[in-house]
Design a protein around this motif. Structure first.
Motif, mmCIF file in Angstrom:
data_model
loop_
_atom_site.group_PDB
_atom_site.id
_atom_site.type_symbol
_atom_site.label_atom_id
_atom_site.label_comp_id
_atom_site.label_asym_id
_atom_site.label_seq_id
_atom_site.Cartn_x
_atom_site.Cartn_y
_atom_site.Cartn_z
ATOM 1 N N PHE A 154 -12.751 52.255 -51.519
ATOM 2 C CA PHE A 154 -12.469 53.581 -51.874
ATOM 3 C C PHE A 154 -12.985 54.699 -50.757
ATOM 4 O O PHE A 154 -12.050 55.350 -50.430
ATOM 5 C CB PHE A 154 -13.268 54.254 -53.078
ATOM 6 C CG PHE A 154 -12.639 53.452 -54.322
ATOM 7 C CD1 PHE A 154 -11.504 54.313 -54.879
ATOM 8 C CD2 PHE A 154 -13.304 52.702 -54.916
ATOM 9 C CE1 PHE A 154 -11.182 53.607 -56.100
ATOM 10 C CE2 PHE A 154 -12.839 52.014 -56.111
ATOM 11 C CZ PHE A 154 -11.890 52.574 -56.886
ATOM 12 N N LEU A 155 -13.839 54.396 -50.002
ATOM 13 C CA LEU A 155 -14.408 55.284 -49.075
ATOM 14 C C LEU A 155 -13.283 55.642 -47.826
ATOM 15 O O LEU A 155 -12.542 54.450 -47.641
ATOM 16 C CB LEU A 155 -15.405 54.727 -48.214
ATOM 17 C CG LEU A 155 -17.028 55.222 -48.962
ATOM 18 C CD1 LEU A 155 -18.041 54.983 -48.313
ATOM 19 C CD2 LEU A 155 -16.958 56.654 -49.383
ATOM 20 N N ASP A 156 -13.148 56.898 -47.629
ATOM 21 C CA ASP A 156 -12.208 57.149 -46.426
ATOM 22 C C ASP A 156 -10.697 56.951 -46.823
ATOM 23 O O ASP A 156 -9.914 57.307 -45.693
ATOM 24 C CB ASP A 156 -12.504 56.482 -45.086
ATOM 25 C CG ASP A 156 -13.857 57.093 -44.587
ATOM 26 O OD1 ASP A 156 -14.218 58.228 -44.621
ATOM 27 O OD2 ASP A 156 -14.707 55.960 -44.037
ATOM 28 N N SER A 157 -10.296 56.844 -48.099
ATOM 29 C CA SER A 157 -8.764 56.859 -48.462
ATOM 30 C C SER A 157 -8.570 58.157 -48.991
ATOM 31 O O SER A 157 -9.449 58.877 -49.301
ATOM 32 C CB SER A 157 -8.780 55.774 -49.656
ATOM 33 O OG SER A 157 -9.392 56.135 -50.739
ATOM 34 N N SER A 158 -7.406 58.460 -49.089
ATOM 35 C CA SER A 158 -6.859 59.597 -49.276
ATOM 36 C C SER A 158 -7.085 60.134 -50.895
ATOM 37 O O SER A 158 -7.233 59.167 -51.705
ATOM 38 C CB SER A 158 -5.426 59.983 -48.867
ATOM 39 O OG SER A 158 -4.458 59.026 -49.718
ATOM 40 N N VAL A 159 -6.929 61.435 -51.305
ATOM 41 C CA VAL A 159 -6.917 61.481 -52.787
ATOM 42 C C VAL A 159 -5.706 60.744 -53.414
ATOM 43 O O VAL A 159 -6.120 60.114 -54.430
ATOM 44 C CB VAL A 159 -6.726 63.268 -53.201
ATOM 45 C CG1 VAL A 159 -6.554 63.372 -54.506
ATOM 46 C CG2 VAL A 159 -7.759 63.952 -52.651
ATOM 47 N N GLU A 210 -13.903 69.953 -49.601
ATOM 48 C CA GLU A 210 -13.368 69.011 -50.303
ATOM 49 C C GLU A 210 -13.388 67.572 -49.815
ATOM 50 O O GLU A 210 -13.430 66.564 -50.479
ATOM 51 C CB GLU A 210 -11.681 69.406 -50.696
ATOM 52 C CG GLU A 210 -11.658 70.599 -51.406
ATOM 53 C CD GLU A 210 -10.256 70.790 -51.629
ATOM 54 O OE1 GLU A 210 -9.410 70.096 -51.322
ATOM 55 O OE2 GLU A 210 -10.010 71.738 -52.787
ATOM 56 N N HIS A 211 -13.342 67.315 -48.463
ATOM 57 C CA HIS A 211 -13.774 65.934 -47.703
ATOM 58 C C HIS A 211 -14.864 65.666 -48.284
ATOM 59 O O HIS A 211 -15.039 64.333 -48.655
ATOM 60 C CB HIS A 211 -13.563 66.287 -46.440
ATOM 61 C CG HIS A 211 -13.650 64.879 -45.687
ATOM 62 N ND1 HIS A 211 -14.053 64.805 -44.097
ATOM 63 C CD2 HIS A 211 -13.394 63.725 -46.030
ATOM 64 C CE1 HIS A 211 -14.136 63.563 -44.069
ATOM 65 N NE2 HIS A 211 -13.525 62.788 -44.994
#
Length: 838
Positions: free
Chosen positions: A688-693, A668-669
């Motif tokens: 956006f990259l490396d932020s949470s859902v 999922e990551h």
């Protein structure tokens, strides 16, 4: 009568007596001093002899093969070696302070030999000496000055750090008549200073320049400095002996000799007299009166000491020195001094004569001084029976004197026992008491050790209370080197018997010497007895016992030692062998993993793969993907490698049922990263990259991309409650109040209306919050919501419905700064209290 016999051999020079007792009858055979170059060490040290190559060898008289031979001062041969003579004629040789024999050849090569005639090393004085041969040299303590055929002068100030120093150019056209050296420790310049007898004057030469001294004094034929460089004795061309200060400013002695021929040797006897030696006569000159003459029918060599001169001949060793005042007061002819009377009293006491008491009465007031003189005189005697008698006289006097330091006899007896032991003909070190004090006991012990007199050195160390470890260590190393034919087990037992004498001795140091001597098995057996891991383990590594070293290191619990062994094996062994070695040692394995996690990921992955720990490899891959994200230069370009690393991690996790959660999380990551990458491309914003859902959904809503937000919600099956929370606060963030109100009406929110109120309050919009407060079903929540926007009456009304006194108190506290609001809550509280009572 005893006094007469002792004093009969004394010679009077002005007002001072001198004597030269025979120390030894030399044990050597067929050693002719005139046919050999001789070097005698000070402080009763060894004698080196090598046949002079300038002398003719008689046919069949001796071997044509030249040998370097080492003798004790008693003439006992201790070592010899063939002299190969590779550097041309031997110009000179001398013993250094640490008893290393320095030999200089014509080409300027200096050869260093031990007291066992073993070559220790060589060094060159430089190209100047090679191109122009060395013709003369003059030694002192630990240095030498040489002069070449080109009249250049070079000095080596210290043999311990051999470096040739070129002295100032004197512009000489011929060799100097004589030369003397002022040692650096006594020179005003702090460096080597050389006195040269040139023409009718003396030149003082050092590294920095030249100075002319004593113009018109010469030509000087011989020159020698006193021990501390204070005075210089010189022999002039017209047969005079001059003693002057070392700067030639003051004259102390001017004595005209019977011969104008320069003496073969010129030497100081202590600091009071000068010796001149011709072929058959030794002349001792003092400050006043006629000199003393000694006749010799064989050649001699003068060996200056701090308190006299040793005289070496083909057959004897003598010691010429000044008779101490204490000895003169006792044995002087006709002496009636208190010490003499005390000595005489002892003789009467031994004969049981009443005159002993009469003598003691005469010296009653001077008895302490008489005792002190007897003790002092005993210290200067070489005759053991005379030492004993003098000490008995001192003890006899002590019995009648209370004012005396009684330890002095014991201290002198201790020193005399040491001196008598080393003066024995088998040892051959005839030290005087003054020499012994100047040399110090520890240096004497070291000299005995180097001469392989270990048993005597051990006994003296024990007797003097010195450390025996040095003696035992040297004996052990010597034993190992000299016992090549003895089996390891037998030799080990012999060594252990001696090593156990000293507690705390370093077995590791002995083992290191055994390894250096080519006895690795003996070294490994010895190191097992070393109790200190810090010394034991490095040696085990040096002899190739890596496994034993690792075992010892882990057993010690010292992580530094474990790391030392581990890095050593890591460097020397193939990876798979290294892995199998540390795998059986938990401490080593854990320390390796801890280190490799920080610095050696690739190597750690190989270790985990070799041990089947796939999930650990997966964790490393996942961690590496995050490390790539931290690199600012590779923010965009690292996306592909990161995805691959995460997918590899997911696959490795999937190999084990216990790690299915981690596998799904990694999968999922990777999916989230792909969606975030697409969003960054479409929005052209790298946020956006490396932020949470949750953060991704919130960002999409803030940007107005509700379609993308719903897509992320659907992909990751975000729950309704979480979705409402995220959208509620995101709309409040961008203050889209109409959209928020519309969103609240879509259906009854699964999270209730409280988040809507909080979102509006957080944004500072009280009017918007009022749209949702009435919809709160819980009176307590409504009361708190009204209180947050400062509506006291409404808050009080809502609180009255809950009938919660604690809530009322809390709300009243929030309105403590508002008098009207506080009164409303006070009234309400009173009403509720009245109702409760009724």
């Amino acid at each position: 009568m005893a006094g007469v016999s002792v004093a009969a051999e004394w010679q009077l020079l002005y007002n001072r007596y001198y004597r030269k007792p025979e120390l030894y009858q030399m044990e050597w055979k067929q050693v002719d001093l005139t046919r050999n170059k001789i070097a005698c060490a000070p402080f009763a040290g060894p004698i080196a002899a090598i046949r002079d190559d300038a002398k003719i060898v008689h046919l069949y008289a001796e071997s044509a093969l030249r040998k370097l031979r080492i003798f004790t001062s008693s003439g006992r041969l201790t070592a010899e070696a063939v002299w190969r003579n590779p550097g041309g004629r031997l110009v000179g040789m001398s013993w250094t302070d640490d008893l290393t024999l320095a030999c200089i050849t014509q080409d300027g090569t200096v050869y260093s030999y031990s007291v066992h005639a073993k070559l220790l090393g060589t060094f060159s004085l430089g190209r100047e000496c090679f191109d122009n041969s060395v013709v003369d040299c003059l030694f002192w303590g630990n240095g030498v000055v040489c002069i070449t055929e080109a009249f250049e002068m070079l000095a080596v100030p210290d043999f311990k750090a051999p470096r040739a120093v070129k002295l100032a150019d004197c512009g000489l056209e011929e060799l100097p008549h004589c030369m003397a050296v002022i040692e650096p420790q006594y020179a005003k310049s702090g460096g080597v200073e050389v006195l040269l007898g040139i023409g009718d004057h003396v030149l003082l030469v050092d590294e920095g320049g030249i100075q002319t001294l004593a113009a018109g004094i010469g030509p000087l034929q011989k020159m020698v400095l006193s021990r501390k460089g204070e005075f210089v004795a010189s022999f002039t061309h017209d047969g005079r002996l001059l003693v002057m200060s070392s700067d030639f400013s003051k004259e102390f002695i001017d004595y005209t000799c019977e011969s104008a021929l320069p003496p073969d040797q010129l030497a100081w006897c202590g600091s009071d007299a000068v010796l001149l030696y011709w072929e058959d006569i030794l002349l001792m000159v003092g400050p006043h009166d006629e000199p003393v003459r000694y006749i010799y029918d064989e050649p001699i060599i003068l060996i200056p000491e701090c308190d006299g001169v040793r005289i070496l001949s083909n057959t004897t060793m003598e010691f010429l020195h000044r008779v101490p005042d204490s000895t003169v007061s006792i044995f002087g002819i006709g002496s009636i001094s208190p010490p003499a009377l005390l000595y005489d009293a002892l003789e009467h006491f031994d004969r049981r004569s009443a005159k002993a008491a009469e003598n003691l009465k005469l010296i009653c007031s001077s008895l302490p001084e008489a005792v002190e003189s007897c003790i002092d005189a005993a210290g200067y005697e070489f005759d053991i029976s005379l030492q004993r008698t003098l000490l008995r006289a001192a003890s006899y006097g002590q019995a009648f004197s209370s004012h005396f330091r009684r330890d002095s006899v014991r201290e002198l007896c201790q020193m005399l026992r040491v001196l008598n032991a080393v003066r024995d003909v088998n040892i051959g070190i005839p030290l005087s008491l003054q020499q012994y004090k100047l040399l110090t006991p520890s240096v004497l012990i070291n000299r005995l050790i180097n001469a392989h007199k270990h048993l005597l050195a051990l006994r003296l160390s024990e007797y003097l209370g010195l450390s025996q470890e040095v003696v035992i260590m040297h004996w052990t190393c010597t034993k190992i080197s000299a016992s090549a034919m003895i089996p390891d087990a037998t030799l080990l037992q012999s060594l252990l018997d001696k090593l156990k004498i000293c507690k705390g001795i370093s077995y590791a140091a002995v083992a290191a010497h055994a390894d250096k001597s080519g006895r690795r098995k003996l070294a490994s057996m010895l190191v097992e007895h070393e109790p200190r891991s810090s010394k034991q383990i490095p040696l085990l590594l040096s002899i190739g016992e890596e496994h034993s070293a690792l075992v010892k290191a882990t057993e010690s619990g010292d992580t530094d030692l474990v790391y030392l062994v581990m890095f050593h094996i890591w460097k020397k062994r193939p990876p798979m062998e290294f892995f199998s070695t540390i795998q059986t040692r938990p401490l080593a394995r854990d320390l390796f993993i801890k280190y490799a996690r920080c610095y050696k990921h690739e190597f750690l992955k190989d270790f985990f793969l070799s041990t089947g720990q796939l999930q650990e490899v997966a964790y490393l891959l996942w961690k590496e993907s995050w490390e790539l994200a931290k690199e600012p230069r590779a923010k965009g370009s690292s996306f592909g490698p990161r995805i691959k690393l995460i997918e590899k991690a997911s696959n490795l996790f999937a190999e084990s049922r216990e790690h299915m959660f981690e596998s799904k999380a990694a999968e999922e990551h990777a999916k989230l990263l792909r969606i975030q990458r697409e969003l960054e491309i479409t929005t052209k914003q790298a946020i956006f990259l490396d932020s949470s859902v949750s953060d991704t959904i919130r960002t999409c809503i803030v940007l107005g991309n509700h379609r993308a937000a719903n897509k992320v919600r659907a992909e990751f099956k975000v729950s309704d409650k979480r979705w409402y929370w995220l959208k509620c606060f995101a709309l409040a963030t961008i203050q889209d109040w109409d959209a928020l109100e519309k969103f609240s009406r879509e259906k009854r929110p699964p999270i209730g209306y409280r988040p809507f109120v909080e979102a509006c309050v957080d944004a500072g919009e009280k009017a918007e919050a009022l749209k949702y407060i009435p919809k709160l079903s819980d009176p307590s929540e409504r009361a708190e919501a009204y209180a947050k926007i400062g509506m006291a009456k409404e808050a009080a009304d809502a609180a009255s419905q809950s009938k919660d006194s604690e809530l009322l108190a809390r709300l009243r506290e929030s309105f403590s700064q508002n008098a009207r609001g506080s009164s409303i809550f006070d009234t309400l509280r009173d009403r509720l209290s009245f109702q409760a009572l009724s």
